[in-house]
Every structure is written in C-alpha cells, then in structure tokens.
Enzyme design. Structure first.
Site, PDB file in Angstrom:
ATOM      1  N   ASP A  81       0.922  -1.146  -0.128  1.00  0.00           N
ATOM      2  CA  ASP A  81      -0.083  -0.125   0.046  1.00  0.00           C
ATOM      3  C   ASP A  81       0.795   1.425   0.036  1.00  0.00           C
ATOM      4  OD1 ASP A  81       0.679  -0.986   2.746  1.00  0.00           O
ATOM      5  OD2 ASP A  81      -0.755   0.825   3.390  1.00  0.00           O
ATOM      6  N   GLU A 143       0.085  -1.360   5.689  1.00  0.00           N
ATOM      7  CA  GLU A 143       0.787  -0.898   6.527  1.00  0.00           C
ATOM      8  C   GLU A 143       0.936   0.534   6.935  1.00  0.00           C
ATOM      9  OE1 GLU A 143       5.157   0.918   7.784  1.00  0.00           O
ATOM     10  OE2 GLU A 143       3.802   1.462   5.983  1.00  0.00           O
TER      11      GLU A 143
END
Ligand SMILES: [Zn+2]
Length: 393
Positions: A81, A143
């Site tokens: 991400d 994350e």
C-alpha cells in the site's frame, strides 16, 4: 585506468516498478489487482504463493518461497500500500512512472514499491539458481495505516512448519542497515462533559477544558522524558516523544461544551515501556479529573482508546541477520531510526529482522516522490550478493 560506469538499474527492475506503481494501492483501496498480478507472475516461474486475506476479503498479503520449502530461509518483506496523493501538488501523474535526471518519479517508488520491484525482477534468477537456502517473499497490505495487514500474515507464518530464519524489510534507508527503530502507540481520547449556558458555567462540565488538562499533562510527560530520559543517542531525538496531533470540541462560545476528542501518540525507545506511559496518563485521568467531573454531574467521563501500536525493535549489532545485511550492503556500521515499520512485528514473532531498502525516507509520503536509479542498482547488487550466498548453502 579503469572507468567505473555510474550504477544504473536494470530494465527489468524499471519495468517492474512501472507496473507496480500503476496499481493505485492507496491504503483505502483494495490491493487485490496487484496481489493477483504478482501471484500470476510467480506462478509462471513455477513459484506457488499463499494469500492471506483481510477479514472482508478486499485486501491480501502474499507469501511465497523460492527454493527448498523444508528449510528456513531469508524473508524479503515489503508493504504494497501507499499513502494518498490527495491535496498534494504533483508535477506528473503519480501512478505513471516518469524518468528524469536519473530518478523515477511516482507514488510508492521510494515507499516502498522500489524494493518490491527489484525483488520481483530478480525472482526468475533466484529461481534459476537452484537455491540451497530458500528466500521467502512477503508482501503486505495496510502498513501505512498502522501495520494492520501484516499481523494476519505473521499469524499464518507462525503456524507454518518452517519459519523464516531472518527478515529484511526493504523500507527506504538509502541501502543503509537499520537494526532498530522506535515503537509507536496512538490513542483517541473522548471527553464527555455536561452542557449548559455559559453564564451558568459552574453547573456544567466543560469537556474542552478537561480535554485540555489531559493534553497539558501529556505535554508535561513529554518534557520529563526530554529532560530526564531514558536516552539512546542512536536516535534523533534520543528520547521517547509524546505529542497531541488533532483536537475537536465545543459548539459555540456561549455553551459549556459537552464533547471534546483528541488524538495523541508516543514514539518510544524500544527499552521504554509503553504500558507504563499509558498507566501514568490513565491514573491522572481516573484519580484526579474524573472524580472532579463526576462531582458536578455523574454522567461524565474520559475514555482513552488505543488506535494502533507498532512495536519497536532493537536487533543486536552482533546478530546473524545484522552481520548478513552488513555484508550484503557492504557497510561496516548500522544505525537506528525514529519511524516505525513492520520490522517490530516480525521481531516480536521471533524472526530476527533488519531494515534495508532503496530510496530515502525524505522522499516518502511527499509529492513528486522518487527513487533514484543508482539506489535501485544498489538494491540489485545487495540482492545478487544474497543470491550468491543462498545458492551455496
Ligand atoms: Zn513504507
């Protein structure tokens, strides 16, 4: 005279990075298109992947092993991400790589699709080399919103018969070896007061004022740590920091406010105890503020809720994984950083971990984020040295 050409990344790495950046994997979006693509790419190489989905199935982690599956190996780990581009002034389309002056611009080039791209670009060579010791690939989701996704992956890995012997997290460190980082806990505090006309303020419970009292106490706690430690000179700053970042409350000046909420965090030294910090503020709230509030009106109070906790980690200088990473990066020293990563979670799962990856944290999360071609090349060299080692034994 030997002329050493400037280091530049392989076309395979650059092509791979273009592909990965083109998937808009901003944390709020699904990352499944990227994960599916990586799974298919690895499958074409004869490498099987395991996917570990989020509860709602909208996102997934991917885990794959190249080489023998009955031996612990070296895990190469990264998150898929990226942070949002909302409100940022980009000179180019953030999801289309633009190469300029030896740099590749795009969202996630540095944090941290650059590392993933080099790993994947080298996967065919890792596969061809008939490794004696395996490498494990671990790609996570979410994350950037509190290291959420990787926790499910770690749970899964802990259930496996063979667990990784070491982990290299490829967050941007300019290919320096980072063996420790601070932990971070974040909280929301909700203050419930009692509303009344401000001319009768003595009959109300002012949620904003009680909220401010908590913030002021947090500030005192931060100052105490700045002045008295504990200290670790490996970090900048060398002490645990406490900070309030967002606050809301009240409706109008002539109303004693009934609600106030704010968010705060601490970024703590791995040796500091985050539970003790929480206990300190919680005790102040429970023993001093709440009794005072409830003496005026019983239906008032203060609730502190944890939003996230990212563990710190401190891998010893003489640990095997540190020695390995120093050899691969061809450096003699290591350092510590103040930003949090998934490394602390791997470390807590008894997987010795270090951080080393291409690009600089200075470019992360910003408009016109980039990774330089020589950083990608340095990452390629690092992974090829790893390849030589795991091919032998
Ligand atoms: Zn990152």
């Amino acid at each position: 005279m030997v002329i050493i050409p400037p280091m530049t990344a392989s076309s395979e790495s650059i092509e791979m990075l273009k592909r990965l950046v083109a998937f808009d994997t901003t944390s709020r979006n699904s990352n499944l298109a990227l994960i599916d693509w990586v799974r298919d790419y690895l499958a074409d190489l004869g490498v099987e992947s395991q996917t570990v989905y989020s509860e709602d199935g909208a996102k997934a982690n991917l885990y794959a092993t190249i080489g023998p599956d009955d031996k612990p190996g070296v895990m190469l780990s990264g998150h898929t991400d990226v942070v949002p581009v909302d409100g940022q002034e980009w000179d180019t389309d953030p999801f289309e790589i633009v190469e300029k002056d030896g740099r590749l611009y795009g969202r996630g080039t540095c944090d941290m699709k650059g590392f993933g791209a080099v790993v994947l670009a080298l996967a065919p060579e890792f596969k061809r080399r008939n490794l004696k010791t395996p490498i494990h690939l671990a790609f996570s989701y979410d994350e950037e919103v509190g290291c959420i996704g990787v926790r499910r992956l770690i749970d899964e890995v802990q259930r496996m018969d063979v667990r990784p012997a070491a982990c290299i997290v490829g967050e941007p460190t300019e290919m320096k070896v980072i063996r420790a980082h601070k932990g971070k806990s974040s909280f929301v505090c909700e203050v419930r007061g009692f509303e009344c006309h401000s001319s009768l303020a003595h009959t109300g419970v002012n949620a904003v004022e009680y909220g401010a009292a908590v913030v002021a106490r947090l500030r005192e706690m931060a100052k105490a740590r700045r002045d008295n430690g504990p200290f670790d000179d490996g970090y900048m700053p060398p002490y645990t920091t406490i900070h309030t970042g967002l606050m809301n409350g009240g409706t109008a000046l002539n109303i004693v406010p009934k609600d106030c909420s704010f968010e705060f965090e601490w970024r703590y030294l791995p040796d500091d105890d985050p539970a003790a910090i929480l206990k300190e503020i919680q005790t102040y709230v429970d023993e001093e503020l709440v009794p005072e509030m409830q003496a005026i009106h019983p239906d008032t109070g203060i609730t502190i809720t944890e939003m996230s906790d990212i563990a710190g980690f401190d891998t010893p200088e003489d640990a095997d994984v540190t020695t390995l990473a120093k050899a691969l990066a061809q450096v003699n020293d290591t350092s510590k950083v103040s930003f949090g990563t998934e490394a602390g979670l791997f470390n807590n799962a008894d997987i010795p971990t270090i951080i080393c990856g291409p690009g600089s944290i200075d470019q992360a999360h910003k408009p016109n984020e980039f990774v330089s071609l020589d950083q990608l090349a340095a990452c390629e060299a690092f992974l090829k040295r790893l390849m030589d080692r795991v091919a032998k034994g």
